[in-house]
Design a protein around this motif. Structure first.
Motif, PDB file in Angstrom:
ATOM      1  N   ILE A   5       0.824  -1.212   0.000  1.00  0.00           N
ATOM      2  CA  ILE A   5       0.000   0.000   0.000  1.00  0.00           C
ATOM      3  C   ILE A   5       0.860   1.264   0.000  1.00  0.00           C
ATOM      4  O   ILE A   5       0.357   2.355  -0.243  1.00  0.00           O
ATOM      5  N   HIS A   6       2.137   1.119   0.272  1.00  0.00           N
ATOM      6  CA  HIS A   6       3.023   2.273   0.336  1.00  0.00           C
ATOM      7  C   HIS A   6       3.724   2.484  -1.016  1.00  0.00           C
ATOM      8  O   HIS A   6       4.059   1.524  -1.696  1.00  0.00           O
ATOM      9  N   PRO A   7       3.963   3.748  -1.395  1.00  0.00           N
ATOM     10  CA  PRO A   7       4.666   4.003  -2.660  1.00  0.00           C
ATOM     11  C   PRO A   7       6.140   3.602  -2.562  1.00  0.00           C
ATOM     12  O   PRO A   7       6.693   3.490  -1.469  1.00  0.00           O
ATOM     13  N   GLN A   8       6.748   3.394  -3.699  1.00  0.00           N
ATOM     14  CA  GLN A   8       8.168   3.038  -3.734  1.00  0.00           C
ATOM     15  C   GLN A   8       9.005   4.244  -3.312  1.00  0.00           C
ATOM     16  O   GLN A   8       8.774   5.354  -3.762  1.00  0.00           O
ATOM     17  N   TYR A   9       9.960   4.015  -2.467  1.00  0.00           N
ATOM     18  CA  TYR A   9      10.844   5.050  -1.941  1.00  0.00           C
ATOM     19  C   TYR A   9      12.221   4.815  -2.549  1.00  0.00           C
ATOM     20  O   TYR A   9      12.964   3.946  -2.107  1.00  0.00           O
ATOM     21  N   ALA A  10      12.561   5.581  -3.594  1.00  0.00           N
ATOM     22  CA  ALA A  10      13.767   5.305  -4.359  1.00  0.00           C
ATOM     23  C   ALA A  10      14.702   6.504  -4.372  1.00  0.00           C
ATOM     24  O   ALA A  10      14.318   7.627  -4.011  1.00  0.00           O
ATOM     25  N   VAL A  11      15.924   6.277  -4.821  1.00  0.00           N
ATOM     26  CA  VAL A  11      16.910   7.348  -4.954  1.00  0.00           C
ATOM     27  C   VAL A  11      16.447   8.306  -6.046  1.00  0.00           C
ATOM     28  O   VAL A  11      16.048   7.891  -7.132  1.00  0.00           O
ATOM     29  N   THR A  12      16.475   9.614  -5.729  1.00  0.00           N
ATOM     30  CA  THR A  12      15.988  10.643  -6.641  1.00  0.00           C
ATOM     31  C   THR A  12      17.039  11.730  -6.781  1.00  0.00           C
ATOM     32  O   THR A  12      17.680  12.109  -5.801  1.00  0.00           O
ATOM     33  N   ALA A  28       9.045  10.253  -5.795  1.00  0.00           N
ATOM     34  CA  ALA A  28       8.836  10.755  -7.154  1.00  0.00           C
ATOM     35  C   ALA A  28       8.918   9.591  -8.137  1.00  0.00           C
ATOM     36  O   ALA A  28       9.819   8.762  -8.068  1.00  0.00           O
ATOM     37  N   LYS A  29       7.997   9.562  -9.057  1.00  0.00           N
ATOM     38  CA  LYS A  29       7.886   8.411  -9.953  1.00  0.00           C
ATOM     39  C   LYS A  29       9.021   8.299 -10.964  1.00  0.00           C
ATOM     40  O   LYS A  29       9.505   7.227 -11.238  1.00  0.00           O
ATOM     41  N   ASP A  30       9.487   9.430 -11.527  1.00  0.00           N
ATOM     42  CA  ASP A  30      10.516   9.348 -12.569  1.00  0.00           C
ATOM     43  C   ASP A  30      11.937   9.428 -12.021  1.00  0.00           C
ATOM     44  O   ASP A  30      12.893   9.335 -12.769  1.00  0.00           O
TER      45      ASP A  30
END
Length: 76
Positions: A5-12, A28-30
């Motif tokens: 249920i949580h969004p992906q937490y990635a390097v931005t 952020a998606k991109d």
């Protein structure tokens, strides 16, 4: 806890309009964020902050306060 249920937490990568870039983690998606000001160019952090007197507000206040002081001195 519920799964997925949580969004992906990635390097931005964050890029500022001044050209400065740094990496952080975000949802952020991109994987890229563009900002107008950052800690490298913002006046508060660089110490190059200027106080702008728009429309002479400080001068108007000082004139008004001077009139009050004069009338208070005359009544005493």
């Amino acid at each position: 806890m519920k799964k997925d249920i949580h969004p992906q937490y990635a390097v931005t990568e964050v890029s500022c309009s001044c050209g400065s870039t740094f990496t952080t983690r975000s949802t952020a998606k991109d994987g890229k964020i563009s900002v107008e000001t950052c800690s490298a160019c913002h006046p508060f952090y660089t110490g190059k902050q200027r106080v702008l007197d728009t429309a002479g507000r400080v001068a108007k206040f000082q004139q008004k306060y001077a009139k009050v002081q004069k009338t208070a001195a005359k009544t005493k």
